[in-house]
Write an enzyme that holds these catalytic residues in place. Structure first.
Site, PDB file in Angstrom:
ATOM      1  N   ASN A  77     -23.369   7.164  15.704  1.00  0.00           N
ATOM      2  CA  ASN A  77     -23.636   6.167  14.658  1.00  0.00           C
ATOM      3  C   ASN A  77     -24.862   5.326  15.000  1.00  0.00           C
ATOM      4  OD1 ASN A  77     -21.665   6.983  12.955  1.00  0.00           O
ATOM      5  ND2 ASN A  77     -20.421   5.142  13.074  1.00  0.00           N
ATOM      6  N   LYS A 116     -19.000   8.991  19.589  1.00  0.00           N
ATOM      7  CA  LYS A 116     -18.922   8.321  18.284  1.00  0.00           C
ATOM      8  C   LYS A 116     -19.912   7.148  18.183  1.00  0.00           C
ATOM      9  CE  LYS A 116     -17.510   6.921  14.358  1.00  0.00           C
ATOM     10  NZ  LYS A 116     -17.527   7.602  13.112  1.00  0.00           N
ATOM     11  N   GLY A 142     -25.901  -0.635   5.645  1.00  0.00           N
ATOM     12  CA  GLY A 142     -24.776  -1.578   5.591  1.00  0.00           C
ATOM     13  C   GLY A 142     -23.484  -0.804   5.750  1.00  0.00           C
ATOM     14  N   LYS A 193       0.835  -1.208   0.000  1.00  0.00           N
ATOM     15  CA  LYS A 193       0.000   0.000   0.000  1.00  0.00           C
ATOM     16  C   LYS A 193       0.871   1.260   0.000  1.00  0.00           C
ATOM     17  CE  LYS A 193      -4.013   0.297   2.499  1.00  0.00           C
ATOM     18  NZ  LYS A 193      -4.742   0.480   3.757  1.00  0.00           N
ATOM     19  N   PHE A 196     -31.248  11.136   6.785  1.00  0.00           N
ATOM     20  CA  PHE A 196     -31.253   9.761   7.322  1.00  0.00           C
ATOM     21  C   PHE A 196     -32.651   9.227   7.598  1.00  0.00           C
ATOM     22  CE2 PHE A 196     -26.950   8.130   7.670  1.00  0.00           C
ATOM     23  CZ  PHE A 196     -26.304   9.211   7.108  1.00  0.00           C
ATOM     24  N   LEU A 197     -33.620   9.762   6.836  1.00  0.00           N
ATOM     25  CA  LEU A 197     -34.966   9.210   6.884  1.00  0.00           C
ATOM     26  C   LEU A 197     -35.316   8.634   5.512  1.00  0.00           C
ATOM     27  CD1 LEU A 197     -37.055  11.764   9.013  1.00  0.00           C
ATOM     28  CD2 LEU A 197     -36.259   9.500   9.680  1.00  0.00           C
ATOM     29  N   CYS A 246     -19.381   0.588   9.018  1.00  0.00           N
ATOM     30  CA  CYS A 246     -19.531   1.320  10.288  1.00  0.00           C
ATOM     31  C   CYS A 246     -20.817   1.001  11.035  1.00  0.00           C
ATOM     32  CB  CYS A 246     -19.437   2.814  10.023  1.00  0.00           C
ATOM     33  SG  CYS A 246     -17.880   3.246   9.249  1.00  0.00           S
ATOM     34  N   PHE A 292     -16.082  11.738  11.915  1.00  0.00           N
ATOM     35  CA  PHE A 292     -17.489  11.581  11.516  1.00  0.00           C
ATOM     36  C   PHE A 292     -17.684  11.583   9.999  1.00  0.00           C
ATOM     37  CE2 PHE A 292     -17.365  13.617  15.731  1.00  0.00           C
ATOM     38  CZ  PHE A 292     -18.045  12.657  16.469  1.00  0.00           C
ATOM     39  N   ARG A 294     -18.246  10.552   6.132  1.00  0.00           N
ATOM     40  CA  ARG A 294     -18.963   9.474   5.445  1.00  0.00           C
ATOM     41  C   ARG A 294     -18.187   9.083   4.206  1.00  0.00           C
ATOM     42  NH1 ARG A 294     -23.986  12.988   4.254  1.00  0.00           N
ATOM     43  NH2 ARG A 294     -22.231  14.419   4.212  1.00  0.00           N
TER      44      ARG A 294
END
Ligand code: UGA
Length: 439
Positions: free
Chosen positions: A209, A205, A258, A35, A250-251, A261, A153, A155
């Site tokens: 989540n 945290k 999935g 990597k 988030f509605l 996290c 936090f 995404r």
């Protein structure tokens, strides 16, 4: 400032690039030689919009470099971030082996009279900071350091903008000296900073989540009621989301959350609560609703197609969400595998995730035909199933899709399409929490 980040995964690499972008000098350390060589050669091991440019620009400006050596990183840095994986164990608790190992390695290279702040950015159970501090002290009695918790936090899929413009920065610290250094480090981001004790920062945290997962399961449970009563979950979500105390984010109802996290963190929070003697049954229900979503969706497909064996079905989307190549814990992958085990002939398309799904043996290419375009996937299909809401799918010519399909049947697991448009185009269209439409 000079800083180093141990672990060049999603969080470590994107954080490193963003810290460099605002002017800091960053060394990214990883123990995976391949990597590091890739990164040194300018190749980015993950797909994340905007990341490649950011890395190239900052490497060229000599603000970002990659190494295998923790000693090199620690020697040249005031602040040392730990951003290594914290995978789940079989019982749902968090495996902290990598964190412990890195703490020992840091202890081995910390020098007397060279103060360092060791920052945990990985998602860890409450009280991990205490253990990291004790471990470093055990392996290096002379080390001059403080431990800070600084949860991330971001995404996936919008990691760069999330990091450059965070809603808040949480600094869990017991030392004013460490807090001041952290504030200086984050000063260029112009975001609100919340200073807490270390345990609270770690808990924030998992609590954040888990709350977001709860929001998703809540709307999914409401979607079931909508289906049973003929209401439309999108309208219900708009209606409740307009209340500022609730918010519309988030509605979005779908086949479930999935990724690497939410499933892991909800499980971990349940396990932490149980270990502390304060069981969190609400979160167990969140998990149950989430698992039930895919069953409900597959039932709809079975109801319409009757027997799945030998049916030709096309699946659009394999990643756990759009704009990423990440297929870890992707509900779309579970869906494909369930269809295959029922004997369906699956053709699948994903803009970025198909390669990893096959390489990591999540999908068997002998049983699933991977196509190069969404249109190729629907050729002769008796049903089209949408599992991930990539923008690319909105732009596909649906009239052509219909012309290519054997039967114009669409199951939309992410409510991407407009039911009226689908009806006008001549599809029988099933979605989540909305009435089914027929031409
Ligand atoms: C999540 C959190 O949103 C981040 O704040 C956090 O930093 C990150 O986990 C982490 O702990 O590292 P991420 O997993 O990248 O980020 O993706 P999300 O956008 O949160 O989506 C997670 C899952 O929820 C996806 O499968 C998505 O399809 C699903 N989802 C999301 C829904 O089903 N409905 C929604 O309304 C929103």
């Amino acid at each position: 400032m000079e800083l180093c980040i141990i672990g060049s995964g999603y969080v470590g690499l994107v954080s490193g690039a963003c810290f460099a972008e605002v002017g800091h000098h960053v060394v990214c350390v990883d123990n995976d030689k391949r990597k590091v060589e890739m990164l040194q050669a300018g190749k980015i091991p993950i797909y994340e919009p905007g990341l490649e440019d950011l890395v190239h620009r900052n490497v060229a400006a000599k603000r970002l470099r990659f190494t295998n050596s923790i000693e090199d990183g620690v020697d040249h840095s005031q602040v040392i971030f730990i951003a290594v994986p914290t995978p789940p164990q079989v019982d749902g608790s968090v495996d902290l082996t990598y964190i412990e190992q890195v703490a020992r390695e840091i202890a081995g290279v910390l020098k007397k009279d060279a103060y360092r702040v060791v920052v945990d950015k990985s998602t860890v159970p409450v009280k991990t900071g205490e253990k990291v501090e004790a471990t470093i002290k055990r392996y290096n009695r002379d080390a001059d350091f403080d431990v800070v918790s600084n949860p991330e936090f971001l995404r996936e899929g919008c990691a760069v903008p999330d990091l450059m413009n965070p809603d808040r920065i949480v600094i869990g610290s017991a030392s004013n000296k460490a807090t001041d250094l952290m504030k200086r480090l984050y000063e260029p981001f112009k975001a609100p900073i919340l200073v807490t004790d270390i345990n609270s920062a770690e808990l924030i945290k998992h609590a954040a989540n888990s709350f977001l997962s709860l929001k998703i399961s809540y709307i999914n449970a409401v979607a079931s009621i909508c289906e049973a009563s003929g209401a439309d979950v999108e309208m219900v979500a708009d209606g409740i989301g307009m209340d500022k105390r609730i918010g519309r984010n988030f509605l979005n109802s779908g086949i479930g959350y999935g990724g690497s996290c939410f499933p892991k963190d909800v499980k971990a929070f349940i396990s932490i609560a149980r270990q502390l003697g304060t069981p969190f049954a609400l979160l167990e229900e969140v998990e149950r609703i989430n698992a039930h979503q895919l069953n409900r969706f597959i039932d709809k497909i079975r109801d319409a197609l009757w027997v799945l064996k030998d049916k030709k079905v096309a699946v659009w989307g394999m990643t756990f969400k759009p704009d990423t190549d990440d297929v870890r814990n992707s509900v779309a992958i579970d869906l494909i595998n369930r269809l295959v085990s029922d004997g369906a002939h699956v053709t699948a398309y994903d803009p970025k995730g198909a390669e990893k799904a096959v390489d990591w043996k999540l999908v068997d290419p002998a049983k699933v035909r991977i196509t190069k375009s969404p249109l190729e996937a629907v050729e002769g299909a008796e049903a089209l199933i949408l599992a991930t809401e990539w923008k690319e799918f909105v732009n596909v010519d649906l009239a052509q899709v219909k012309a290519k399909m054997h039967t114009p049947l669409v199951f939309d697991g992410r409510n991407l399409f407009n039911p009226e448009t689908m009806r006008e185009l001549g599809f029988t269209y099933f979605s989540m929490g909305r009435p089914t439409v027929k031409p």
